[in-house]
Design a protein around this motif. Structure first.
Motif, mmCIF file in Angstrom:
data_model
loop_
_atom_site.group_PDB
_atom_site.id
_atom_site.type_symbol
_atom_site.label_atom_id
_atom_site.label_comp_id
_atom_site.label_asym_id
_atom_site.label_seq_id
_atom_site.Cartn_x
_atom_site.Cartn_y
_atom_site.Cartn_z
ATOM 1 N N GLU A 1 14.303 59.846 2.358
ATOM 2 C CA GLU A 1 14.742 59.837 3.741
ATOM 3 C C GLU A 1 13.912 60.215 4.996
ATOM 4 O OE1 GLU A 1 19.525 60.519 4.277
ATOM 5 O OE2 GLU A 1 18.661 60.446 2.875
ATOM 6 N N VAL A 2 13.791 61.713 4.694
ATOM 7 C CA VAL A 2 13.297 62.137 6.169
ATOM 8 C C VAL A 2 11.553 62.566 6.040
ATOM 9 C CG1 VAL A 2 15.315 62.977 6.437
ATOM 10 C CG2 VAL A 2 13.608 65.099 4.832
ATOM 11 N N PHE A 3 10.942 62.052 5.468
ATOM 12 C CA PHE A 3 9.113 62.367 5.702
ATOM 13 C C PHE A 3 8.695 61.323 5.507
ATOM 14 C CE2 PHE A 3 10.689 66.368 3.511
ATOM 15 C CZ PHE A 3 10.155 67.415 4.181
ATOM 16 N N ALA A 4 7.765 61.159 6.451
ATOM 17 C CA ALA A 4 7.333 59.472 5.821
ATOM 18 C C ALA A 4 6.099 59.423 7.264
ATOM 19 C CB ALA A 4 8.497 58.389 6.750
ATOM 20 N N ASP A 5 4.773 59.028 6.825
ATOM 21 C CA ASP A 5 3.467 58.848 7.537
ATOM 22 C C ASP A 5 3.089 60.590 8.029
ATOM 23 O OD1 ASP A 5 3.419 56.392 6.696
ATOM 24 O OD2 ASP A 5 4.430 55.858 8.501
ATOM 25 N N GLY A 6 3.942 61.495 7.118
ATOM 26 C CA GLY A 6 3.547 62.758 7.699
ATOM 27 C C GLY A 6 4.310 63.291 8.502
ATOM 28 N N TRP A 7 4.925 62.654 8.695
ATOM 29 C CA TRP A 7 6.293 63.152 10.181
ATOM 30 C C TRP A 7 7.402 63.252 8.782
ATOM 31 C CZ3 TRP A 7 5.513 62.828 15.104
ATOM 32 C CH2 TRP A 7 4.527 62.271 15.728
ATOM 33 N N PHE A 8 8.383 64.321 10.208
ATOM 34 C CA PHE A 8 9.260 64.476 9.299
ATOM 35 C C PHE A 8 10.768 64.764 10.183
ATOM 36 C CE2 PHE A 8 12.501 68.130 8.731
ATOM 37 C CZ PHE A 8 13.040 67.753 7.674
ATOM 38 N N ARG A 9 11.582 64.218 10.080
ATOM 39 C CA ARG A 9 12.840 63.597 11.011
ATOM 40 C C ARG A 9 13.647 64.887 11.104
ATOM 41 N NH1 ARG A 9 14.571 57.894 10.966
ATOM 42 N NH2 ARG A 9 15.328 57.896 12.891
ATOM 43 N N THR A 10 13.700 65.645 12.136
ATOM 44 C CA THR A 10 14.316 67.548 11.892
ATOM 45 C C THR A 10 15.761 67.506 12.018
ATOM 46 O OG1 THR A 10 14.656 67.377 14.029
ATOM 47 C CG2 THR A 10 12.723 67.627 13.201
ATOM 48 N N GLY A 11 16.273 65.710 12.191
ATOM 49 C CA GLY A 11 18.374 66.247 12.167
ATOM 50 C C GLY A 11 18.358 66.671 13.467
ATOM 51 N N ASP A 12 17.694 67.428 14.617
ATOM 52 C CA ASP A 12 17.911 67.526 16.326
ATOM 53 C C ASP A 12 17.761 66.223 16.742
ATOM 54 O OD1 ASP A 12 18.528 70.231 14.595
ATOM 55 O OD2 ASP A 12 16.210 70.898 14.914
ATOM 56 N N ILE A 13 18.957 66.087 17.570
ATOM 57 C CA ILE A 13 18.820 65.628 18.872
ATOM 58 C C ILE A 13 17.927 66.417 20.419
ATOM 59 C CG2 ILE A 13 20.361 63.882 20.373
ATOM 60 C CD1 ILE A 13 19.662 63.237 17.701
ATOM 61 N N GLY A 14 17.427 65.910 20.636
ATOM 62 C CA GLY A 14 16.506 66.050 21.973
ATOM 63 C C GLY A 14 16.219 65.501 23.003
ATOM 64 N N TYR A 15 14.898 66.354 23.804
ATOM 65 C CA TYR A 15 14.240 65.207 24.226
ATOM 66 C C TYR A 15 12.877 65.956 25.317
ATOM 67 C CZ TYR A 15 16.472 67.197 29.019
ATOM 68 O OH TYR A 15 16.211 68.682 29.466
ATOM 69 N N LEU A 16 12.335 65.248 25.273
ATOM 70 C CA LEU A 16 10.591 65.947 26.470
ATOM 71 C C LEU A 16 10.894 65.578 27.595
ATOM 72 C CD1 LEU A 16 8.291 64.716 23.560
ATOM 73 C CD2 LEU A 16 8.589 67.133 23.943
ATOM 74 N N ASP A 17 10.170 66.980 28.363
ATOM 75 C CA ASP A 17 10.574 66.496 29.728
ATOM 76 C C ASP A 17 8.667 65.685 30.340
ATOM 77 O OD1 ASP A 17 8.097 67.978 29.857
ATOM 78 O OD2 ASP A 17 9.694 69.497 31.065
ATOM 79 N N PRO A 18 9.045 65.309 31.389
ATOM 80 C CA PRO A 18 7.424 64.684 31.692
ATOM 81 C C PRO A 18 5.919 65.701 31.190
ATOM 82 C CG PRO A 18 8.741 63.795 33.300
ATOM 83 C CD PRO A 18 9.739 65.562 32.006
ATOM 84 N N ASP A 19 6.011 67.152 30.961
ATOM 85 C CA ASP A 19 5.490 67.436 31.270
ATOM 86 C C ASP A 19 5.474 67.832 29.484
ATOM 87 O OD1 ASP A 19 4.807 67.780 33.806
ATOM 88 O OD2 ASP A 19 6.152 69.889 33.896
ATOM 89 N N GLY A 20 5.907 67.631 28.489
ATOM 90 C CA GLY A 20 5.361 67.724 27.100
ATOM 91 C C GLY A 20 6.632 69.022 27.023
ATOM 92 N N TYR A 21 7.547 69.901 27.456
ATOM 93 C CA TYR A 21 8.295 70.212 27.174
ATOM 94 C C TYR A 21 9.697 69.811 26.461
ATOM 95 C CZ TYR A 21 5.643 73.896 30.283
ATOM 96 O OH TYR A 21 5.421 74.765 30.259
ATOM 97 N N LEU A 22 9.803 70.477 24.764
ATOM 98 C CA LEU A 22 11.281 70.529 24.264
ATOM 99 C C LEU A 22 12.448 70.853 25.018
ATOM 100 C CD1 LEU A 22 11.735 68.365 21.613
ATOM 101 C CD2 LEU A 22 11.138 70.537 20.881
ATOM 102 N N TYR A 23 13.213 70.107 24.560
ATOM 103 C CA TYR A 23 14.624 70.559 25.131
ATOM 104 C C TYR A 23 15.926 69.871 23.928
ATOM 105 C CZ TYR A 23 13.418 71.790 29.924
ATOM 106 O OH TYR A 23 12.444 72.564 30.945
ATOM 107 N N LEU A 24 16.541 70.952 23.480
ATOM 108 C CA LEU A 24 17.622 71.003 22.197
ATOM 109 C C LEU A 24 19.045 70.469 22.724
ATOM 110 C CD1 LEU A 24 16.291 72.503 19.224
ATOM 111 C CD2 LEU A 24 15.634 70.417 19.723
ATOM 112 N N VAL A 25 19.345 69.148 22.305
ATOM 113 C CA VAL A 25 20.653 69.039 22.333
ATOM 114 C C VAL A 25 22.150 69.321 21.870
ATOM 115 C CG1 VAL A 25 22.292 67.408 23.521
ATOM 116 C CG2 VAL A 25 19.783 67.338 24.521
ATOM 117 N N ASP A 26 21.582 68.622 20.552
ATOM 118 C CA ASP A 26 21.924 69.363 19.198
ATOM 119 C C ASP A 26 21.398 68.494 18.059
ATOM 120 O OD1 ASP A 26 24.907 69.869 17.709
ATOM 121 O OD2 ASP A 26 25.822 68.111 19.522
#
Length: 722
Positions: free
Chosen positions: A389-414
């Motif tokens: 359900e959460v692991f696929a192709d080396g990726w992991f779904r964190t369950g966290d909601i967020g976004y990346l800004d244009p410079d690549g910084y990660l911001y978490l929302v929930d």
């Protein structure tokens, strides 16, 4: 990037190497005692021999139930030596909760500290070997526990050579906190742990002379893998505390010259609020990392004022650290949890879409945070469906909601599971919490969704804080209308709370995260007692066993104030015994017998151990000893003679003390005018006050037989004319 399978990643083999190369270097400081790498390796080999003798072999699960301790780390190393899987259990769990973990991992052996034996007995599946060990291997053994418990024997056979640990061998099972359901065992490999250290070294280097302070629970992957283990693998020193206390943490940062530290925001906030924070010498602190919960901007600023960059990091049990905010970017990106670590990819995807082949959302668009890195775990033990359900192709779904800004910084929302759906619109609780937290006098806030017959869910805010002063006295804590008016300029109307609950405390888990399942359940049951101050959890066994803060001095020797009156040989013997006792308490695993002619550098004294021993001897002998005292003397004999001379000199008092008894008698019996006698008493009292202000002890001495004339002359000489 794949690590060649011939690469040896065994932490046990690495500690063996460090023990052979630099065995006296201090690996661990545990509650005032120091362990060199040789002593740490010996303790781990001894435990590995005991585990092997009981049948533990490759792939078996070795569970540790206890608090932060030397034995926690040696159990990890012993398991790695045998190719077994280390399973640290949250020491705050109840017996039924521990039973869930044990049922899932099917342990071969439970290594348990004595105070946790009742929990282990109640939770044990019955087939596991039960091994009772003290958290401090040098602790005096208590009464032997009843069968089927075993204890460490006084001597163990030779330990097997370390099993080869390639990158795919499972190193540990780290169980998720269970805040979203039954805990799952995350299979972390030796490759995951190794890459985690490499990733961190690229942004926050760890070196052999580093000193890392660990106060957070070691059963979490951040303090264990990212700080304690990384420091040990690089030959540094770990200062390990049984539990957290703000004053002790502040004292440790200063006393040991700590260079790197990890703590959750609540811990850093408690240290910043301590009265000694402003004056403490924290100049050695190079890296201070926080994670587990958002760090308020005000807290980051408080540390910035002290010249310390409090850096945010982001990771999960399944990924280890994935993002890190560089120190030089805090001012411009303080709300971000950082940039992806060097060997880590972060992608934002549609939460409702499939992970396999999912494309990333554009910068600024909110979605689910996914991580791909060599630090990502291989999956959950025995749960193929949950893994898929959460692991696929080396990726992991964190369950966290967020976004990346244009410079690549990660911001978490929930958290995805904390998302509230109001009339079909998504409300991210963390976004609402961040706004309400800025309301004056609100100290803590949690936002959750509760069922609503009209909107599906409605927003509820639980807040703590004090009554604010007003023009006519303290005003009531903020009402719902005040909070809504405060937030309406930043939040859409559907995001505003429709109910406010005033609380004394808000439940949080061991890592300081809001315990949303407990909060939702309390609201659903209409039972708000969990928000009362009286509902705060009782101290855990680890906290109850925590010793007094380091600032509390050792008791003074009973013979201290009479030493000057003893023959020189007896003086030497008493101080020598005090030095030997101090060495025994400071250098665990050191030499059992110390002779006067021994060189101090030959008895296992590293730099931190020497500083700690100087502090301990200063407390015992009531002397102000510089931290370099041990470095200033070649041999035990030279040190003892120096300390003896210091104590005797400190107990040599002014001659007036030898005459005070007779002087008081002369004043009492003198046929002088009452006014003269009153004046003499005032002057005598002044002399006593001045002498009492002296730092040295007052030593009673036999009275002489001077004449009245001599006594009055002595008084005039000491105090001057009236």
């Amino acid at each position: 990037m794949i690590v060649p399978t011939t690469t040896e990643l065994s932490p046990a083999a690495r500690v063996d190497t460090l023990a052979a190369q630099t065995g006296r270097r201090v690996a661990l400081v545990y509650e005032g005692s120091t362990y060199g790498y040789a002593a740490l390796a010996d303790q781990a080999r001894r435990l590995a021999a005991v585990l092997a003798a009981g049948g533990t072999t490759e792939g078996d699960r070795v569970v540790y139930l206890g608090g932060n301790s030397v034995t926690f780390l040696t159990t990890f190393l012993a398991a790695a030596r045998l190719g077994a899987v280390f399973v640290p259990v949250n020491s705050r769990l109840t017996a039924p909760e521990v039973a869930i973990v044990l049922s899932d991992c099917a342990p071969h052996t439970l290594v348990t500290e004595p105070e946790y034996r009742p929990v282990a007995e109640a939770a044990s599946p019955g087939s596991a070997r039960l091994l009772s060990v003290p958290g401090d291997p040098a602790a005096t053994a208590g009464e032997a526990p009843p069968s089927p418990w075993e204890t460490l024997p006084a001597a163990a056979g030779p330990a097997p050579e370390p099993v080869h640990c390639g990158p795919d061998r499972i190193a540990m099972l780290a169980y998720t906190s269970g805040t979203t359901g039954r805990p799952k065992g995350v299979e972390l490999t030796h490759g995951n742990l190794w890459w985690n250290g490499v990733n961190q070294d690229m942004v926050a280097t760890s070196a052999p002379l580093d000193v890392t302070l660990v106060v957070a629970p070691l059963f979490h992957t951040a303090p264990l893998g990212s700080f304690a283990l990384r420091t040990l693998m690089r030959g540094g020193t770990v200062v390990l505390r049984r539990g957290f206390e703000a004053g002790s943490m502040l004292a440790d940062l200063e006393t040991y010259g700590v260079t790197t530290v990890f703590a959750v925001p609540a811990m850093f906030a408690a240290v910043a609020a301590h009265e000694g924070f402003a004056a403490a010498d924290l100049s050695a602190l190079r890296t201070a990392v926080t994670a587990g919960a958002p760090a308020p901007a005000s807290l980051i600023e408080r540390y910035r004022e002290r010249g310390i960059a409090l850096q945010q990091a982001y990771g999960l049990t399944e990924t280890l650290f994935a993002a890190y905010l560089p120190a030089d970017r805090i001012a411009t990106h303080s709300a971000s949890v950082g940039l992806p670590l060097p060997y880590t990819e972060i992608r934002i995807v549609d939460p409702a879409g499939d992970l396999a082949g999912a494309g990333g959302l554009p910068p600024g668009e909110r979605g689910e945070v996914c991580v791909r890195a060599p630090t990502v775990a291989r999956g959950y033990r025995g749960k193929p469906e949950a893994t898929a359900e959460v692991f696929a192709d080396g990726w992991f779904r964190t369950g966290d909601i967020g976004y990346l800004d244009p410079d690549g910084y990660l911001y978490l929302v929930d958290r995805r599971k904390d998302m509230i759906i109001v009339g079909g619109d998504n409300v991210y609780s963390a976004e609402v919490e961040q706004v309400l937290a800025r309301f004056p006098d609100v100290e803590d806030v949690a936002v959750v969704g509760v069922p609503d017959e009209h909107e599906g869910e409605s927003v509820v805010a639980i807040v703590t804080g004090r009554a604010a002063p007003g023009p006519t006295g303290p005003r009531a804590r903020p009402a719902l209308a005040e909070l809504r008016r405060f937030a309406e300029s930043e939040l859409a109307r559907y995001k505003l709370p429709t109910r406010v609950v005033h609380a004394d405390r808000i439940p949080r888990n061991a890592m300081g995260k809001l315990d949303k399942p407990v909060i939702r359940a309390a609201l659903a049951d209409r039972d708000e007692s969990v928000f009362d101050a009286a509902a705060a959890p009782a101290p855990t066994p680890a906290a109850e066993a925590a010793p007094a803060p380091a600032s509390v001095a050792d008791p003074a020797a009973p013979w201290l104030y009479t030493l000057a009156a003893l023959p020189p040989d007896e003086q030497y013997r008493l101080v020598f015994d005090a030095v030997v006792a101090g060495i025994a308490r400071t250098i665990r695993g050191g030499r059992a017998v110390v002779a006067p002619e021994d060189r101090l550098q030959d008895i296992g004294l590293g730099s931190l151990a020497a500083v700690e021993l100087a502090r301990r001897l200063g407390d015992t002998l009531r002397l102000r000893l510089p931290s370099t005292t041990l470095f200033d003397h070649d041999s035990v004999d030279a040190l003892v003679r120096h300390l003896t001379a210091r104590v005797v000199a400190g107990n040599t008092r002014p001659a007036v003390l030898d005459r005070l008894t007779d002087f008081e008698r002369a004043v009492r019996d003198a046929p002088a005018d009452p006014a003269v006698r009153a004046e003499l008493r005032i002057r005598l009292r002044g002399a006593l006050n001045r002498l009492a202000a002296d730092e040295g002890p007052l030593v009673p001495a036999p009275a002489g037989t001077p004449t009245d004339r001599d006594l009055f002359a002595l008084l005039d000489a000491e105090l001057g004319p009236a």
